[in-house]
Design a protein around this motif. Structure first.
Motif, short mmCIF file in Angstrom:
data_model
loop_
_atom_site.label_atom_id
_atom_site.label_comp_id
_atom_site.label_asym_id
_atom_site.label_seq_id
_atom_site.Cartn_x
_atom_site.Cartn_y
_atom_site.Cartn_z
N ALA A 91 39.43 39.85 -21.77
CA ALA A 91 39.85 40.66 -21.86
C ALA A 91 39.97 40.81 -20.24
N VAL A 92 40.30 41.92 -19.08
CA VAL A 92 39.98 41.89 -18.12
C VAL A 92 40.82 42.95 -18.03
N PHE A 93 39.66 44.01 -17.59
CA PHE A 93 39.90 45.94 -17.79
C PHE A 93 39.58 45.37 -15.97
N THR A 94 40.43 46.40 -15.28
CA THR A 94 40.73 46.71 -13.76
C THR A 94 40.40 48.11 -13.45
N PHE A 95 39.95 48.77 -12.94
CA PHE A 95 39.65 50.06 -12.68
C PHE A 95 39.87 50.67 -11.16
N ASN A 96 40.40 51.12 -11.45
CA ASN A 96 40.31 51.93 -9.33
C ASN A 96 40.17 52.91 -9.57
N PHE A 97 38.58 53.36 -8.18
CA PHE A 97 38.98 54.87 -8.66
C PHE A 97 38.52 55.15 -7.45
N LYS A 98 37.90 56.57 -6.96
CA LYS A 98 36.98 57.22 -6.07
C LYS A 98 36.09 57.79 -5.73
N ASP A 99 34.88 58.39 -5.55
CA ASP A 99 34.50 58.45 -4.97
C ASP A 99 34.47 60.30 -5.29
N ALA A 100 32.75 61.19 -4.95
CA ALA A 100 33.37 62.96 -5.65
C ALA A 100 34.08 62.81 -3.79
N GLU A 101 33.13 62.53 -3.22
CA GLU A 101 33.85 63.29 -1.91
C GLU A 101 35.36 62.84 -1.52
N ALA A 102 35.66 61.31 -1.69
CA ALA A 102 37.05 60.97 -1.65
C ALA A 102 38.36 61.97 -2.39
N ARG A 103 37.70 62.73 -3.43
CA ARG A 103 38.28 63.72 -4.80
C ARG A 103 38.48 65.06 -3.56
N ARG A 104 37.44 64.63 -3.74
CA ARG A 104 37.79 66.57 -3.12
C ARG A 104 38.42 66.51 -1.49
N LYS A 105 38.56 65.54 -0.84
CA LYS A 105 38.99 65.13 0.41
C LYS A 105 41.25 65.32 -0.41
N GLU A 106 40.85 65.47 -1.23
CA GLU A 106 42.57 64.46 -1.40
C GLU A 106 43.15 66.49 -1.88
#
Length: 106
Positions: A91-106
């Motif tokens: 099994a290979v699970f790949t997660f792409n995500f943003k840190d809190a600062e990047a999430r606040r900029k959205e």
């Protein structure tokens, strides 16, 4: 930051628990790999691999019926991220995500 670490830690806990329960056969060596990469400023990729039998077929995280997959989908959503699955010798699970600062900029 704590707002990223908690959901990410819960995701990792779910994946490691499932790998221990289903992917690693008794009395045989199992291989688990966690790899965290910085993609760009505030953007990360986590890849979790094991050498078990994997999950049959494809996974649609939008229509997930198991509690574990629904939990993973909800947690990665908190990180403004995405998850994908494929089989590659396990099994290979790949997660792409943003840190809190990047999430606040959205």
């Amino acid at each position: 930051d704590i707002d990223t670490a908690v959901p990410l830690g819960l995701i990792i806990n779910e994946l490691l628990t499932n790998a221990y329960k289903y992917a690693i056969p008794e009395n045989k060596p199992g291989v688990l790999t966690l790899e965290l990469k910085i993609i760009s400023e505030g953007q990360y990729e986590l890849v979790c691999k094991d050498n078990g039998p994997g999950i049959k077929g494809t996974i649609n995280f939008e229509d997930a019926t198991t509690l574990g997959l629904r939990l993973i989908k909800g947690l990665i959503g908190q990180l403004a991220g995405s998850v994908s699955y494929h089989y590659e010798g396990g099994a290979v699970f790949t997660f792409n995500f943003k840190d809190a600062e990047a999430r606040r900029k959205e």
